[in-house]
Design an enzyme around this catalytic site. Sequence first.
Site, PDB file in Angstrom:
ATOM      1  N   GLY A 250       0.720  -1.250   0.000  1.00  0.00           N
ATOM      2  CA  GLY A 250       0.000   0.000   0.000  1.00  0.00           C
ATOM      3  C   GLY A 250       0.750   1.302   0.000  1.00  0.00           C
ATOM      4  O   GLY A 250       0.139   2.351  -0.142  1.00  0.00           O
ATOM      5  N   GLY A 294       3.064  -3.682  -4.036  1.00  0.00           N
ATOM      6  CA  GLY A 294       2.827  -3.901  -5.462  1.00  0.00           C
ATOM      7  C   GLY A 294       3.213  -2.636  -6.215  1.00  0.00           C
ATOM      8  O   GLY A 294       4.252  -2.533  -6.871  1.00  0.00           O
ATOM      9  N   ARG A 295       2.360  -1.611  -6.021  1.00  0.00           N
ATOM     10  CA  ARG A 295       2.559  -0.337  -6.690  1.00  0.00           C
ATOM     11  C   ARG A 295       3.969   0.228  -6.513  1.00  0.00           C
ATOM     12  O   ARG A 295       4.600   0.667  -7.477  1.00  0.00           O
ATOM     13  CB  ARG A 295       1.545   0.665  -6.132  1.00  0.00           C
ATOM     14  CG  ARG A 295       1.522   2.008  -6.838  1.00  0.00           C
ATOM     15  CD  ARG A 295       0.677   3.012  -6.035  1.00  0.00           C
ATOM     16  NE  ARG A 295      -0.610   2.449  -5.657  1.00  0.00           N
ATOM     17  CZ  ARG A 295      -1.682   2.453  -6.435  1.00  0.00           C
ATOM     18  NH1 ARG A 295      -1.640   3.017  -7.613  1.00  0.00           N
ATOM     19  NH2 ARG A 295      -2.807   1.910  -6.013  1.00  0.00           N
ATOM     20  N   ARG A 332      -7.383   3.479 -15.070  1.00  0.00           N
ATOM     21  CA  ARG A 332      -7.308   4.046 -13.727  1.00  0.00           C
ATOM     22  C   ARG A 332      -7.992   5.401 -13.591  1.00  0.00           C
ATOM     23  O   ARG A 332      -8.567   5.709 -12.568  1.00  0.00           O
ATOM     24  CB  ARG A 332      -5.845   4.135 -13.248  1.00  0.00           C
ATOM     25  CG  ARG A 332      -5.242   2.742 -12.997  1.00  0.00           C
ATOM     26  CD  ARG A 332      -3.841   2.827 -12.395  1.00  0.00           C
ATOM     27  NE  ARG A 332      -3.837   3.418 -11.090  1.00  0.00           N
ATOM     28  CZ  ARG A 332      -3.386   4.627 -10.790  1.00  0.00           C
ATOM     29  NH1 ARG A 332      -2.846   5.380 -11.726  1.00  0.00           N
ATOM     30  NH2 ARG A 332      -3.441   5.086  -9.566  1.00  0.00           N
ATOM     31  N   TYR A 336     -10.852   5.609 -10.888  1.00  0.00           N
ATOM     32  CA  TYR A 336     -10.610   6.345  -9.640  1.00  0.00           C
ATOM     33  C   TYR A 336     -10.300   7.819  -9.847  1.00  0.00           C
ATOM     34  O   TYR A 336      -9.978   8.505  -8.882  1.00  0.00           O
ATOM     35  CB  TYR A 336      -9.366   5.831  -8.894  1.00  0.00           C
ATOM     36  CG  TYR A 336      -9.036   4.386  -8.852  1.00  0.00           C
ATOM     37  CD1 TYR A 336      -9.937   3.471  -8.326  1.00  0.00           C
ATOM     38  CD2 TYR A 336      -7.781   3.930  -9.255  1.00  0.00           C
ATOM     39  CE1 TYR A 336      -9.595   2.137  -8.225  1.00  0.00           C
ATOM     40  CE2 TYR A 336      -7.429   2.600  -9.151  1.00  0.00           C
ATOM     41  CZ  TYR A 336      -8.345   1.707  -8.634  1.00  0.00           C
ATOM     42  OH  TYR A 336      -8.002   0.401  -8.525  1.00  0.00           O
ATOM     43  N   CYS A 363     -15.370   3.501 -27.386  1.00  0.00           N
ATOM     44  CA  CYS A 363     -16.720   4.034 -27.553  1.00  0.00           C
ATOM     45  C   CYS A 363     -17.363   4.195 -26.188  1.00  0.00           C
ATOM     46  O   CYS A 363     -18.211   3.398 -25.784  1.00  0.00           O
ATOM     47  CB  CYS A 363     -17.545   3.102 -28.424  1.00  0.00           C
ATOM     48  SG  CYS A 363     -16.705   2.727 -29.949  1.00  0.00           S
ATOM     49  N   TYR A 393      -0.962  -1.497 -12.124  1.00  0.00           N
ATOM     50  CA  TYR A 393      -2.403  -1.471 -12.401  1.00  0.00           C
ATOM     51  C   TYR A 393      -2.748  -0.846 -13.754  1.00  0.00           C
ATOM     52  O   TYR A 393      -3.776  -0.193 -13.904  1.00  0.00           O
ATOM     53  CB  TYR A 393      -3.150  -0.756 -11.250  1.00  0.00           C
ATOM     54  CG  TYR A 393      -2.835  -1.372  -9.912  1.00  0.00           C
ATOM     55  CD1 TYR A 393      -3.302  -2.644  -9.596  1.00  0.00           C
ATOM     56  CD2 TYR A 393      -2.018  -0.725  -8.988  1.00  0.00           C
ATOM     57  CE1 TYR A 393      -2.981  -3.241  -8.377  1.00  0.00           C
ATOM     58  CE2 TYR A 393      -1.689  -1.313  -7.769  1.00  0.00           C
ATOM     59  CZ  TYR A 393      -2.175  -2.573  -7.475  1.00  0.00           C
ATOM     60  OH  TYR A 393      -1.850  -3.161  -6.278  1.00  0.00           O
TER      61      TYR A 393
HETATM   62  C1  LIG Z   1      -3.445  -4.863  -3.603  1.00  0.00           C
HETATM   63  C2  LIG Z   1      -2.819  -5.570  -2.497  1.00  0.00           C
HETATM   64  C3  LIG Z   1      -1.466  -5.388  -2.238  1.00  0.00           C
HETATM   65  C4  LIG Z   1      -0.600  -4.412  -3.003  1.00  0.00           C
HETATM   66  O1  LIG Z   1      -0.988  -3.109  -2.789  1.00  0.00           O
HETATM   67  P1  LIG Z   1      -0.121  -1.904  -3.416  1.00  0.00           P
HETATM   68  O2  LIG Z   1      -0.927  -0.698  -3.104  1.00  0.00           O
HETATM   69  O3  LIG Z   1      -0.021  -2.167  -4.870  1.00  0.00           O
HETATM   70  O4  LIG Z   1       1.194  -1.910  -2.742  1.00  0.00           O
HETATM   71  C5  LIG Z   1      -0.903  -6.148  -1.238  1.00  0.00           C
HETATM   72  N1  LIG Z   1      -1.634  -7.022  -0.520  1.00  0.00           N
HETATM   73  C6  LIG Z   1      -2.938  -7.227  -0.746  1.00  0.00           C
HETATM   74  C7  LIG Z   1      -3.670  -8.226   0.058  1.00  0.00           C
HETATM   75  C8  LIG Z   1      -3.585  -6.517  -1.726  1.00  0.00           C
HETATM   76  O5  LIG Z   1      -4.876  -6.705  -1.931  1.00  0.00           O
END
Ligand SMILES: *Cc1c(COP(=O)(O)O)cnc(C)c1O
Length: 434
Positions: A250, A294-295, A332, A336, A363, A393
Amino acid sequence: MTFVCPNIGVNAEGRLTFAGQDTLRLAEEYGTPLYLMDEDRIRHNCRLYLDAFKASFRPGSLPHYAAKAAAFKAICRVVAEEGMGIDVCSTGEIATAVAAGVDMTRVMFPSNGKSDGDIRYALDRGVGCFVIDNTEELLALEAEAEKRGITKKALLRLTPGIDPHTYAAVNTGMVDSKFGVAIETGQAEQFVRLALQQKHIELLGYHCHVGSQVFGEDVFERAAVVMLEFIADMAKKTGYLAGVLDLGGGYGVPYVASDPAIDIPAKIASVAAAVKETCVRLGIAEPCIMMEPGRSIVADAGMTLYRVLAVKRITGYKSYVTIDGGMTDDPRYALYGSRYTVLAAGRMGETADFRCTLAGRCCESGDLIQENILLPDGVGRGDVIAVCTTGAYNYSMASNYNRFGRPPVVMLRDGESYVAVRRETPEDLLRLDA
Ligand SMILES: *Cc1c(COP(=O)(O)O)cnc(C)c1O
């Protein structure tokens, strides 16, 4: 000029560069739309986590890359080579990790909805640890493990009741979230007790994930404290002391110049201090810590290149720059309203004072990449437009709406480039039609 990430620059010809390479040349060579991924940046981002983990948490702690941010073989291979674990959330992501040659004992499987088929698929492929979201899943996994005569490692997903103040669509740690089981309501305690009764599930500990694109000062520290207090409470009530605490993913990344940048090593050191202090206060042994970025691993490693198809100046109203991509390769903004830095790659020396909206070719009126941006006035058909920070994403959320094929992913490494995912053709799109 300074950009949102140091891998973005301008060369002597006044052209935009990414990972030191000329973006116009890349657009020429590979065509548009085109996803670029800076492999060196991905490795750099992995190392920020890995080094900070080594310095801050007890042995056995490990950051896992959340594959959903961008899942294809080359990424799985790169992050695994760096030593990260991997989080998968579907059979497709499991298949991708297997195909990339990832050590499946280092793979975790969170998701809030696993069918019996998903559970069997994951067990067949040796996924190391399940993150169990709910009671039904717990019992389904127990039944399948019993049938196989095995014991499966698992974490329980809990909601610590933390509001990370991010977009509503990516808040996940609050009590009324669709993910996990709430601590506040007492349901988490029942969940743990039920898990401890299962004979074929080895409970390693607890998992939480408070949200995505989190910039809040102390969100992870607060989540850690709530989770550690729960660990201590459960130890007192049941004698079960969790050995693993997964704090999820996150951390936010800057998309536009006004976004703050997060110092990941400093953040992790601060979480580690909170963990240590809380464990001392509660008199419990420090658990192994997991995180699931992730991000923050892939977002700033990505850039998308498009070509302009048309510039529409609606007299007395607004102006649109239409490109050869859209919500199919980047949903995205439509989802959002997320911000991006948009640049005219071949006009970096020109003043950007033409206010416009970057529109896709689908479209759908909502098919916009960004509104109210400034581009040079001379921008026109054939110009290359770069949208920055698209590594997370974007490819993973791409669709085939209007039957557009998905763009290729080209990885950049050490001044060279290679195709990691090829362009989807009309033949690919027809492959599934009977
Ligand atoms: C989406 C998610 C992540 C990754 O979140 P990021 O914001 O991309 O770092 C990690 N763990 C879980 C369980 C998620 O759903």
